[in-house]
Design an enzyme around this catalytic site. Structure first.
Site, PDB file in Angstrom:
ATOM      1  N   ASP A  72      33.242  60.203  48.944  1.00 33.93           N
ATOM      2  CA  ASP A  72      31.941  60.395  48.309  1.00 33.93           C
ATOM      3  C   ASP A  72      32.107  60.955  46.893  1.00 33.93           C
ATOM      4  O   ASP A  72      32.875  61.901  46.677  1.00 33.93           O
ATOM      5  CB  ASP A  72      31.098  61.360  49.142  1.00 33.93           C
ATOM      6  CG  ASP A  72      30.928  60.880  50.582  1.00 33.93           C
ATOM      7  OD1 ASP A  72      31.837  60.219  51.104  1.00 33.93           O
ATOM      8  OD2 ASP A  72      29.888  61.193  51.176  1.00 33.93           O
ATOM      9  N   ASP A 127      28.042  56.830  49.008  1.00 35.47           N
ATOM     10  CA  ASP A 127      27.467  58.050  48.447  1.00 35.47           C
ATOM     11  C   ASP A 127      27.928  58.289  47.016  1.00 35.47           C
ATOM     12  O   ASP A 127      28.484  59.342  46.674  1.00 35.47           O
ATOM     13  CB  ASP A 127      27.776  59.258  49.334  1.00 35.47           C
ATOM     14  CG  ASP A 127      26.795  59.387  50.487  1.00 35.47           C
ATOM     15  OD1 ASP A 127      26.018  58.438  50.708  1.00 35.47           O
ATOM     16  OD2 ASP A 127      26.807  60.428  51.176  1.00 35.47           O
ATOM     17  N   ASN A 177      24.611  56.473  53.181  1.00 33.47           N
ATOM     18  CA  ASN A 177      23.227  56.850  53.479  1.00 33.47           C
ATOM     19  C   ASN A 177      22.438  57.210  52.240  1.00 33.47           C
ATOM     20  O   ASN A 177      21.221  56.989  52.178  1.00 33.47           O
ATOM     21  CB  ASN A 177      23.207  58.016  54.477  1.00 33.47           C
ATOM     22  CG  ASN A 177      23.884  59.264  53.957  1.00 33.47           C
ATOM     23  OD1 ASN A 177      25.059  59.232  53.564  1.00 33.47           O
ATOM     24  ND2 ASN A 177      23.179  60.383  53.956  1.00 33.47           N
ATOM     25  N   HIS A 178      23.086  57.734  51.207  1.00 32.09           N
ATOM     26  CA  HIS A 178      22.348  58.094  50.001  1.00 32.09           C
ATOM     27  C   HIS A 178      21.979  56.869  49.171  1.00 32.09           C
ATOM     28  O   HIS A 178      21.019  56.923  48.396  1.00 32.09           O
ATOM     29  CB  HIS A 178      23.141  59.108  49.173  1.00 32.09           C
ATOM     30  CG  HIS A 178      23.068  60.490  49.732  1.00 32.09           C
ATOM     31  ND1 HIS A 178      22.115  61.407  49.355  1.00 32.09           N
ATOM     32  CD2 HIS A 178      23.811  61.104  50.687  1.00 32.09           C
ATOM     33  CE1 HIS A 178      22.275  62.523  50.027  1.00 32.09           C
ATOM     34  NE2 HIS A 178      23.317  62.371  50.850  1.00 32.09           N
ATOM     35  N   HIS A 205      30.861  54.183  55.788  1.00 26.49           N
ATOM     36  CA  HIS A 205      30.506  55.517  55.324  1.00 26.49           C
ATOM     37  C   HIS A 205      30.493  56.547  56.447  1.00 26.49           C
ATOM     38  O   HIS A 205      31.170  57.569  56.373  1.00 26.49           O
ATOM     39  CB  HIS A 205      29.143  55.496  54.631  1.00 26.49           C
ATOM     40  CG  HIS A 205      28.771  56.807  54.043  1.00 26.49           C
ATOM     41  ND1 HIS A 205      29.470  57.389  53.002  1.00 26.49           N
ATOM     42  CD2 HIS A 205      27.770  57.694  54.355  1.00 26.49           C
ATOM     43  CE1 HIS A 205      28.928  58.551  52.684  1.00 26.49           C
ATOM     44  NE2 HIS A 205      27.896  58.763  53.500  1.00 26.49           N
TER      45      HIS A 205
END
Length: 421
Positions: free
Chosen positions: A93, A132, A167-168, A273
């Site tokens: 990330d 991310d 997820n981001h 991820h």
């Protein structure tokens, strides 16, 4: 427990792609999306075999060179990658921290250490960033721009750069800006202004942004959080409007993200991820990638749009981008769940015919490490200043042998290599 399907190798793709370039753009581009067609900036000669695989001709991206076969890619977005004899580097990330991103890539030998340019030095290496890039830092678009530029350079040398959505990425396309750094709203405003200066030429603006952004920051230094005071409603509204224009479904940056998968297979390794689970495999890896991509590319304003966000990939504790089953530490897990994670990892890898999995999502306070009896590697070290601001570390895989690369604490001129069997 559900019965798993037989091992999945590289299935014939309905529409094979070459590092984001669709071989059938007319069929793959939904109505209302202006940014998802083929790019003129990357002229790649593609040969499609009967199996649906895409390969690169000599002189184009993925050219083997030095006697090595070319890199082949199947899926749209890329899902299955065969990269014979290539060194693989996985980076965790990044969360909007351009300086730490560059430090990690320089350490891995992929980026020139010269401060006035961003030159790929990785040769035929395959770089995989596991999601991310967005949130918690102020240089998100600059990092996306950098990776896109490095990908073009890498392809000309027989290497490649792949990104996996986290997820981001998905929550920003949904319009969830809870974790956006104030400086990132500023970056969106500045980028929109620069796009206007480029007369709307997206390719030029996007590829050049990493350099333009740095020059802009040198000329107009800002105090921490800029002028994002609670009462500056006009600035907030402008920043939110700029971000929404870029990241909303069908927006230009949403379409850039749509070029990337949520699960990527490179040789005998799986990259995602959060974590790949048995029910994801049963659902279909290519299917998940395709559905997330189409959801990102399709404008929510389309009259014929009935697409909901693909739940199995992007929502819930056991989705691909949110799962922490493999990445939690021993203090966060019971002995039973610790053993269960190893069993699930083994079953999942066996079902896809893979030797190992690489995940991000959960910051590892002790650096890059392996879990689940060595089957899963966790590469999120929280390097961004918005997370742990830890020393960059990356995972290198050569001939299926993983090892951790990191700089020594007291010197950035020396590198420590930790080998694992």
């Amino acid at each position: 427990m559900a019965v798993l399907p037989p091992p999945v190798r590289v299935a014939a793709a309905a529409a094979a792609t070459t590092f984001g370039l669709s071989t059938s753009p007319a069929a793959a581009t939904p109505a209302g999306c202006r940014r998802c067609g083929p790019r003129g900036r990357a002229a790649v000669h593609v040969a499609i075999s009967a199996s649906g695989r895409a390969s690169f001709s000599r002189g184009a991206a993925g050219d083997g060179g030095g006697g090595r076969p070319a890199i082949t890619v199947a899926g749209d977005p890329p899902t299955f990658v065969t990269a014979p004899g290539r060194r693989i580097v996985a980076v965790g990330d990044l969360h909007g921290d351009l300086n730490q991103t560059r430090a990690a890539l320089v350490m891995a030998g992929l980026l020139s250490s010269e401060s006035d340019g961003h030159v790929w030095t990785g040769g035929q290496t395959v770089l995989v960033q596991v999601g991310d890039i967005l949130d918690r830092g102020e240089d998100e678009i600059a990092i996306l721009s950098l990776l896109s530029s490095l990908n073009m350079q890498a392809k000309s040398q027989g290497g490649a750069v792949f990104q996996v959505n986290g997820n981001h990425e998905t929550i920003n396309v949904e319009g969830d800006y809870r974790y956006v750094d104030p400086g990132a709203f500023d970056e969106c405003i500045r980028f929109m202004e620069y796009l206007d200066e480029c007369d709307g030429n997206w390719d030029d603006a996007f590829l050049n942004w990493v350099n333009v952004c740095e020059r802009w920051k040198e000329e107009y230094p800002m105090s921490p959080n800029g002028d994002w005071r609670p009462w500056n409603f006009v600035k907030k509204q402008k920043g939110i409007a700029a971000r929404s224009s870029l990241f909303k479904r069908g927006g230009p940056l949403a379409c850039e993200l749509a070029r990337h998968p949520v699960v990527l297979s490179v040789n005998d390794w799986i990259f995602c991820h959060g974590g790949l689970l048995p029910h994801h495999v049963e659902y279909g890896i290519e299917r998940m990638n395709r559905e997330v991509s189409v959801w990102m590319k399709s404008s929510s304003g389309d009259s014929d749009d009935e697409l909901d966000i693909p739940f199995i990939a992007t929502r819930g504790y056991d989705s691909v981008v949110w799962s922490r089953l493999y990445s939690q530490g021993p203090t966060e897990m019971t002995r039973h769940s610790w053993k269960l994670s190893s069993v699930v990892a083994e079953r999942t890898l066996k079902s896809v015919g893979a030797k190992g999995m690489v995940v991000g999502h959960t910051p590892q306070t002790r650096g890059v490490n392996c879990k689940c009896d060595g089957k899963v590697w966790c590469v999120d070290v929280g390097m961004s200043y918005g997370v742990l601001y830890s020393r960059p570390e990356v995972l290198e895989i050569i001939n299926d042998r993983p090892r951790v690369l990191k700089n020594r604490r007291d010197s950035y001129d020396e590198m420590e290599v930790l080998d694992f069997i």
